[in-house]
Design a protein around this motif. Structure first.
Motif: not given
Lengths: 386, 91
Positions: A322, A368-370, A385-386
């Protein structure tokens, strides 16, 4: 709009030019969506030579403006104060001395915004509020669409503009999302020749109702190659492609110039064709490629899978998180059919199945990132994405 | 010796904040590394070490600085509005 295929569109297929813009023909309005990376900057030139600039990109777009022979400006518009729209504004005000400046009158807290306001205050530029009003740019009318007084985000307080020259009309709405698009619909809109994809082609910048009312012949998406936001969104692109005769993108075509005549006909030139000669293009089935990351594993890695039945050439594809930690696959890289390759975050020696980003610290954020993968044309091919 | 630096939240997309420091430099930071419930327009005060590396985990929202900037901006807008001739305009 009748839905008839305007003669100008057919010319567009062959009318791309690598050099500076062609001279403006008598009796034409010219709109140029400048290739300023991930941001907006749109130049409007009246048949009489009057010039307006709508937004100024992330940084002063000196080179792009020079390509189009821009000297002093009559009007500058800041649709809203996000940095990808006003990042270059202070430079524009200093270098191109516009006589008028219009914005949405909504304050922001960034230094970028403060520099713009400070310059305006010490200048003699005439400030215009974004009320429902008309501005005459030579024989071109700029109909200002006022944003709603209150909104949850600055995007939804973007200034809207209908550019009118006889039967030729273009609609610019900054980064308006569906909430503001509904507001614009309530104000009343005509069908248009050219629609700027709102919010760089994001899914929240378009709706079926929006397209059913505006009925664009041409849609232009202003976005940067391999941008961190995944613009334009694939679903939004499908809506635009279904509604319009053609979709142009600054990330693929560079500058997009549209010259419109009073009878509504138009001609399009682009800085480059969408797919350069010799550039390899791969047509992928939906879901053919997937990416998955394991941020909390001791050896951090991303897994890229080819779900297809044939080997897939991925040379030049780019994998990023991201915040733009990126890995570019070597030119010869392939993924065997129904198989995967692994991209480790750390250092190592690639062997064609395992690749290494060489990052000195973890890339994928635990909380969290993607992960996103672009092909060589800047198209998003996989996202996680998580 | 570490110092502190202001970063304004320009916008938040996909759980990533675009922050702008006082020199107009832009930085993308995952919101998971920043204070909870961060919103567009808020101003952060962030510890920065000698090498210029920001410690996002110790960032805190500077409500007073955010309000000061908003008031200053509103005053500038009100002053500029007085230049507006109103109505339709021939440029």
């Amino acid at each position: 709009m009748t839905g008839a295929w305007r003669a100008g569109v057919l010319l567009a297929a062959v009318a791309w030019a690598c050099s500076a813009a062609s001279p403006l023909q008598v009796g034409q309005v010219e709109l140029t969506f400048l290739d300023v990376g991930q941001g907006d900057a749109i130049l409007i030139r009246s048949p009489e030579g009057n010039l307006a600039l709508v937004d100024a990109g992330r940084a002063f777009p000196a080179e792009a403006l020079q390509r189009h022979g821009v000297g002093d400006l009559d009007l500058v518009v800041a649709t809203h104060p996000h940095a990808d729209h006003i990042g270059g504004m202070a430079g524009v005000l200093r270098a191109l001395t516009p006589r008028f400046y219009l914005d949405n009158g909504v304050p922001h807290t960034t230094s970028t915004y403060a520099f713009v306001m400070a310059y305006l205050q010490q200048s003699d530029i005439t400030y215009l509020q974004a009320t429902d009003r008309s501005l005459a740019l030579g024989s071109v009318t700029l109909r200002i669409l006022s944003p709603p007084a209150q909104a949850e985000s600055l995007n939804d307080q973007s200034v809207g503009i209908v550019v009118e020259y006889g039967e030729f009309r273009a609609l610019l709405t900054g980064d308006a999302e569906t909430t503001e698009l509904e507001h614009f619909l309530r104000l009343g809109l005509p069908d248009v020749t050219v629609l700027k994809a709102s919010h760089h082609g994001a899914r929240d910048g378009v709706s079926p109702e929006w397209l059913a009312t505006t009925r664009p012949e041409i849609v232009v998406v202003s976005c940067g190659r391999e941008n961190a936001y995944g613009h334009p969104d694939a679903e939004a692109l499908e809506l635009y492609q279904a509604a319009a005769q053609a979709v142009y993108r600054t990330d693929l075509h560079s500058d997009v110039t549209i010259r419109g005549a009073r009878d509504g006909s138009f001609r399009i030139e682009t800085g480059r064709p969408a797919a350069s000669a010799g550039e390899r293009t791969v047509r992928l089935a939906p879901g053919q490629v997937s990416v998955w990351v394991a941020p909390e594993d001791p050896v951090e890695r991303a897994v890229v899978r080819n779900h297809g039945a044939e080997s897939l050439a991925v040379g030049g594809w780019v994998l990023c998180d991201a915040v733009r930690h990126c890995f570019r696959f070597p030119d010869t890289a392939t993924i065997p059919p129904d198989d995967s390759v692994i991209v480790f975050s750390g250092a190592g020696t690639s062997d064609g199945r395992r690749y290494y980003m060489g990052a000195p610290q973890p890339v994928w954020n635990d909380g969290g990132d993607w992960a996103i993968i672009w092909d060589t044309r800047g198209q998003v091919v996989a996202r996680y994405e998580y | 010796m570490s110092t502190e630096q202001h970063y304004a939240v320009d916008r938040i997309r996909h759980r990533t904040a675009l922050l702008v420091d006082d020199e107009q430099r832009q930085t993308l930071v995952p919101t998971s590394r920043l204070p909870r419930d961060l919103a567009e327009g808020q101003v952060l005060l962030v510890p920065v070490d000698e090498a210029g590396t920001a410690d996002w985990g110790r960032a805190r929202i500077d409500e007073a600085e955010g309000e000061r900037r908003r008031v200053q901006a509103e005053q500038a807008i009100e002053e500029l509005k007085r230049r507006d001739p109103g109505g339709d305009v021939e440029l």
